[in-house]
Design a protein around this motif. Structure first.
Motif, PDB file in Angstrom:
ATOM      1  N   PHE A 142      16.328  -1.741  -6.934  1.00 55.48           N
ATOM      2  CA  PHE A 142      16.133  -0.328  -7.259  1.00 55.48           C
ATOM      3  C   PHE A 142      14.848   0.153  -6.618  1.00 55.48           C
ATOM      4  N   ASP A 143      14.968   1.176  -5.795  1.00 54.28           N
ATOM      5  CA  ASP A 143      13.803   1.836  -5.213  1.00 54.28           C
ATOM      6  C   ASP A 143      13.297   2.845  -6.248  1.00 54.28           C
ATOM      7  N   GLU A 144      12.262   2.424  -6.966  1.00 59.27           N
ATOM      8  CA  GLU A 144      11.651   3.300  -7.990  1.00 59.27           C
ATOM      9  C   GLU A 144      10.314   3.853  -7.505  1.00 59.27           C
ATOM     10  N   VAL A 145      10.208   3.993  -6.182  1.00 59.78           N
ATOM     11  CA  VAL A 145       8.965   4.521  -5.607  1.00 59.78           C
ATOM     12  C   VAL A 145       8.661   5.910  -6.169  1.00 59.78           C
ATOM     13  N   GLN A 146       9.699   6.727  -6.337  1.00 61.42           N
ATOM     14  CA  GLN A 146       9.487   8.090  -6.845  1.00 61.42           C
ATOM     15  C   GLN A 146       9.683   8.182  -8.362  1.00 61.42           C
ATOM     16  N   THR A 147      10.532   7.304  -8.911  1.00 62.44           N
ATOM     17  CA  THR A 147      10.909   7.433 -10.320  1.00 62.44           C
ATOM     18  C   THR A 147      10.024   6.606 -11.258  1.00 62.44           C
ATOM     19  N   ALA A 172       5.565   2.777  -5.982  1.00 66.08           N
ATOM     20  CA  ALA A 172       4.401   3.221  -5.194  1.00 66.08           C
ATOM     21  C   ALA A 172       3.866   4.523  -5.771  1.00 66.08           C
ATOM     22  N   LYS A 173       4.493   5.630  -5.402  1.00 64.18           N
ATOM     23  CA  LYS A 173       3.917   6.964  -5.631  1.00 64.18           C
ATOM     24  C   LYS A 173       3.064   7.107  -6.897  1.00 64.18           C
ATOM     25  N   GLY A 174       3.684   7.096  -8.072  1.00 64.02           N
ATOM     26  CA  GLY A 174       2.940   7.389  -9.292  1.00 64.02           C
ATOM     27  C   GLY A 174       2.049   6.260  -9.777  1.00 64.02           C
ATOM     28  N   LEU A 201      19.335   0.894  -4.112  1.00 62.04           N
ATOM     29  CA  LEU A 201      19.636   2.250  -4.584  1.00 62.04           C
ATOM     30  C   LEU A 201      18.419   2.887  -5.236  1.00 62.04           C
ATOM     31  N   GLU A 202      18.351   4.217  -5.159  1.00 63.33           N
ATOM     32  CA  GLU A 202      17.392   4.973  -5.958  1.00 63.33           C
ATOM     33  C   GLU A 202      18.093   5.387  -7.260  1.00 63.33           C
ATOM     34  N   PRO A 203      17.514   5.111  -8.420  1.00 68.01           N
ATOM     35  CA  PRO A 203      18.123   5.556  -9.679  1.00 68.01           C
ATOM     36  C   PRO A 203      18.240   7.080  -9.739  1.00 68.01           C
ATOM     37  N   ASN A 209       0.780  -1.244   0.000  1.00 68.62           N
ATOM     38  CA  ASN A 209       0.000   0.000   0.000  1.00 68.62           C
ATOM     39  C   ASN A 209       0.808   1.288   0.000  1.00 68.62           C
ATOM     40  N   SER A 210       2.116   1.186   0.031  1.00 67.85           N
ATOM     41  CA  SER A 210       2.931   2.407   0.117  1.00 67.85           C
ATOM     42  C   SER A 210       4.360   2.098  -0.289  1.00 67.85           C
ATOM     43  N   GLY A 211       5.141   3.169  -0.415  1.00 65.81           N
ATOM     44  CA  GLY A 211       6.544   3.004  -0.757  1.00 65.81           C
ATOM     45  C   GLY A 211       7.334   2.323   0.347  1.00 65.81           C
ATOM     46  N   ALA A 212       7.100   2.747   1.577  1.00 66.75           N
ATOM     47  CA  ALA A 212       7.825   2.140   2.697  1.00 66.75           C
ATOM     48  C   ALA A 212       7.513   0.643   2.782  1.00 66.75           C
ATOM     49  N   GLU A 213       6.252   0.310   2.585  1.00 66.56           N
ATOM     50  CA  GLU A 213       5.875  -1.116   2.628  1.00 66.56           C
ATOM     51  C   GLU A 213       6.516  -1.907   1.497  1.00 66.56           C
ATOM     52  N   ALA A 214       6.633  -1.287   0.330  1.00 64.57           N
ATOM     53  CA  ALA A 214       7.268  -1.974  -0.794  1.00 64.57           C
ATOM     54  C   ALA A 214       8.740  -2.230  -0.477  1.00 64.57           C
ATOM     55  N   ASN A 215       9.416  -1.216   0.084  1.00 66.28           N
ATOM     56  CA  ASN A 215      10.830  -1.395   0.424  1.00 66.28           C
ATOM     57  C   ASN A 215      11.007  -2.378   1.580  1.00 66.28           C
ATOM     58  N   GLU A 216      10.106  -2.306   2.544  1.00 65.79           N
ATOM     59  CA  GLU A 216      10.131  -3.269   3.657  1.00 65.79           C
ATOM     60  C   GLU A 216      10.041  -4.697   3.093  1.00 65.79           C
ATOM     61  N   ALA A 227      20.102   8.598   1.037  1.00 72.04           N
ATOM     62  CA  ALA A 227      18.978   7.828   0.479  1.00 72.04           C
ATOM     63  C   ALA A 227      17.713   8.094   1.271  1.00 72.04           C
ATOM     64  N   PHE A 228      16.586   7.880   0.612  1.00 75.76           N
ATOM     65  CA  PHE A 228      15.305   7.869   1.324  1.00 75.76           C
ATOM     66  C   PHE A 228      14.538   6.624   0.903  1.00 75.76           C
ATOM     67  N   HIS A 229      14.290   5.724   1.869  1.00 77.11           N
ATOM     68  CA  HIS A 229      13.570   4.497   1.555  1.00 77.11           C
ATOM     69  C   HIS A 229      12.298   4.321   2.367  1.00 77.11           C
ATOM     70  N   GLY A 230      11.985   5.259   3.273  1.00 77.38           N
ATOM     71  CA  GLY A 230      10.709   5.169   3.983  1.00 77.38           C
ATOM     72  C   GLY A 230      10.839   5.359   5.474  1.00 77.38           C
ATOM     73  N   ARG A 231       9.697   5.258   6.162  1.00 79.40           N
ATOM     74  CA  ARG A 231       9.627   5.633   7.581  1.00 79.40           C
ATOM     75  C   ARG A 231       9.318   4.477   8.520  1.00 79.40           C
ATOM     76  N   GLY A 261      15.464  11.251  -4.942  1.00 78.31           N
ATOM     77  CA  GLY A 261      14.471  12.320  -4.972  1.00 78.31           C
ATOM     78  C   GLY A 261      14.511  13.215  -3.749  1.00 78.31           C
ATOM     79  N   GLU A 262      14.325  12.621  -2.575  1.00 81.37           N
ATOM     80  CA  GLU A 262      14.242  13.424  -1.346  1.00 81.37           C
ATOM     81  C   GLU A 262      15.550  14.145  -1.046  1.00 81.37           C
ATOM     82  N   ALA A 263      16.666  13.579  -1.483  1.00 82.24           N
ATOM     83  CA  ALA A 263      17.970  14.199  -1.237  1.00 82.24           C
ATOM     84  C   ALA A 263      18.106  15.521  -1.986  1.00 82.24           C
TER      85      ALA A 263
HETATM   86  C1  LIG Z   1       8.333   8.474  -0.996  1.00 83.42           C
HETATM   87  C2  LIG Z   1       9.416   7.474  -1.066  1.00 83.42           C
HETATM   88  C3  LIG Z   1       9.401   6.337  -0.245  1.00 83.42           C
HETATM   89  C4  LIG Z   1       8.366   6.133   0.824  1.00 83.42           C
HETATM   90  O1  LIG Z   1       7.078   6.027   0.289  1.00 83.42           O
HETATM   91  P1  LIG Z   1       5.794   6.139   1.272  1.00 83.42           P
HETATM   92  O2  LIG Z   1       4.647   5.821   0.354  1.00 83.42           O
HETATM   93  O3  LIG Z   1       5.789   7.521   1.807  1.00 83.42           O
HETATM   94  O4  LIG Z   1       5.978   5.129   2.341  1.00 83.42           O
HETATM   95  C5  LIG Z   1      10.401   5.397  -0.417  1.00 83.42           C
HETATM   96  N1  LIG Z   1      11.357   5.558  -1.341  1.00 83.42           N
HETATM   97  C6  LIG Z   1      11.398   6.639  -2.149  1.00 83.42           C
HETATM   98  C7  LIG Z   1      12.474   6.740  -3.173  1.00 83.42           C
HETATM   99  C8  LIG Z   1      10.430   7.626  -2.035  1.00 83.42           C
HETATM  100  O5  LIG Z   1      10.492   8.708  -2.813  1.00 83.42           O
END
Ligand SMILES: *Cc1c(COP(=O)(O)O)cnc(C)c1O
Length: 413
Positions: free
Chosen positions: A228-233, A257-259, A195-197, A110-117, A143-147, A200-202
């Motif tokens: 590859f964390d493509e949650v944002q890309t 996740a995001k898009g 890795l994030e390709p 349901n979310s990016g953090a869950e996908a990375n988890e 890096a940003f991979h979630g909360r 984004g958050e950085a």
């Molecule tokens: C936003 C983001 C996450 C976390 O996604 P959430 O849906 O907020 O949990 C993880 N990785 C990247 C690269 C993100 O941009």
């Protein structure tokens, strides 16, 4: 006159929000009533160009007819049944994602953090199943991979981690875009590189081809997983359906996740078959993950992105946006560097971003100060060249506003 009679609706929402919501977000004093395309309308009737896109989520913009119809029709049929049963919409979405990515299997959450988890758990289980003793995951600085606790442990940024120890063990940090450091960090405990390709958050920093190639070579040599964390890309934002397709390096696992849902919460993990098979029945799960509503919405998003060539459009619009920001920096100053891929763009400033973000909003443009001196622009993939020109013109006026304000501030001291 009593204050309650003069209080705007927005001010009332702000006051009430502070009374009942946890204070974990720094929110602007604006509430949106509706949206259409790249535009948002607030409670006071003001209109905004949305270059935040719900943080790279609203890929089709607001109230896209095809997404609205898919959600309405699915809601009227069936919202949720659980993964105790077959879900045709989930299977169809998995068929789309696997065929377009070249990976073999999908898991939905349901979310990016869950996908990375889930990807972290998949990597650990992969090596557990093979008895390799490898469990460590190498991640990059900034890096940003979630909360969640594990994804936070994978997010080596002090401001996010502070106060949450002890965090799960098993993460090792290397400088971003430093292939030599990556080579030096791999040892007998290393199980994966995540890795994030594009970070984004950085502040929107693309990984170099050399860095990603080094990661791929190390993973091949030591039988590690490249995640590859493509949650944002993911899903067209960077100019290709998946950012890895523009990088020349194919990962073993991708998180999304995001898009993907265009605003409906959904996350996904894609993996090679040999990796995915370690998630045997019972190994991992999610009650809501991949429910009919979320999958019907995501299907409408991905089919629209593909049929309307929105990835190529994002590449073309990103060029216009980056060129316009550079041009603005040349003749108006303040913008010192511009970078990104497609419609994920960062602009460094010679000053604090927050006053400029506020000045832009006051003039009807939403942008995000992703770092103290960096703007992020991530408009919907459907944005037009005319809307980009309009946004750049507002940004130019807003820059003049903050200049005037800082001059006045200087005189006052
Ligand atoms: C936003 C983001 C996450 C976390 O996604 P959430 O849906 O907020 O949990 C993880 N990785 C990247 C690269 C993100 O941009």
């Amino acid at each position: 006159m009593m204050e309650s009679q003069t209080e705007t609706r927005t001010a009332a929402v702000q006051r009430q929000s502070e009374e009942v919501l946890m204070p974990n977000y720094r929110r602007a004093a604006v509430a949106f009533a509706r949206g259409e395309g790249v535009r948002l309308y607030d409670l006071e009737g003001r209109v905004y160009l949305d270059f935040v896109g719900g943080i790279a989520v609203s890929s089709l913009g607001h109230a896209h007819p095809r997404l609205v119809r898919a959600i309405q029709e699915q809601a009227a049929r069936l919202l949720h049944v659980s993964n105790l049963y077959l879900i045709p919409e989930q299977t169809e979405l998995a068929q789309w994602l696997t065929s377009r990515s070249g990976l073999d299997r999908a898991f939905f959450c349901n979310s990016g953090a869950e996908a990375n988890e889930a990807a972290i758990k998949l990597a650990r289980r992969f090596h557990y199943t093979r008895g390799t003793g490898r469990y460590e995951i190498i991640v990059a600085e900034h890096a940003f991979h979630g909360r969640t606790l594990a994804t936070l442990a994978a997010t080596p940024v002090a401001k996010y981690q502070e106060g949450f120890s002890p965090l799960p063990e098993g993460f090792r940090v290397v400088p971003f875009n430093d292939p030599g450091a990556l080579v030096a960090a791999v040892n007998e405990r290393t199980g994966a590189i995540m890795l994030e390709p594009v970070q984004g958050e950085a502040g929107v920093f693309p990984a170099t081809a050399e860095f990603l190639a080094a990661a791929r070579a190390l993973c091949d040599a030591h039988r590690l997983l490249l995640i590859f964390d493509e949650v944002q890309t993911g899903i067209g934002r960077t100019g290709t359906l998946f950012a890895f397709q523009g990088s020349g390096v194919k990962p073993d696992v991708i998180t999304l996740a995001k898009g993907l849902g265009g605003g409906v919460p959904i996350g996904a993990v894609l993996a090679r078959a040999a990796v995915a098979e370690v998630f045997q029945p019972g190994a991992h799960g999610s009650t809501f993950g991949g429910n009919p509503l979320a999958c019907a919405a995501a299907l409408a998003v991905v089919q629209t992105v593909e049929e309307e060539n929105l990835a190529a459009h994002a590449a073309a619009m990103g060029e216009i946006l980056q060129a316009g920001l550079r041009e603005l920096g040349h003749h108006a100053g303040a913008i010192t560097a511009v970078r990104g891929r497609g419609l994920l763009v960062g602009a460094d400033l010679d000053r604090e971003a927050a006053p400029l973000v506020d000045a832009c909003r006051a003039r009807g443009l939403l942008v995000n100060g992703v770092q103290p001196r960096t703007l992020r622009l991530a408009p919907p993939l459907i944005v037009s060249a005319a809307e980009i020109r309009e946004a750049l013109a507002i940004l130019e006026h807003a820059l003049a506003d903050v200049r005037r304000a800082s001059l006045r501030g200087g005189e006052g001291q």
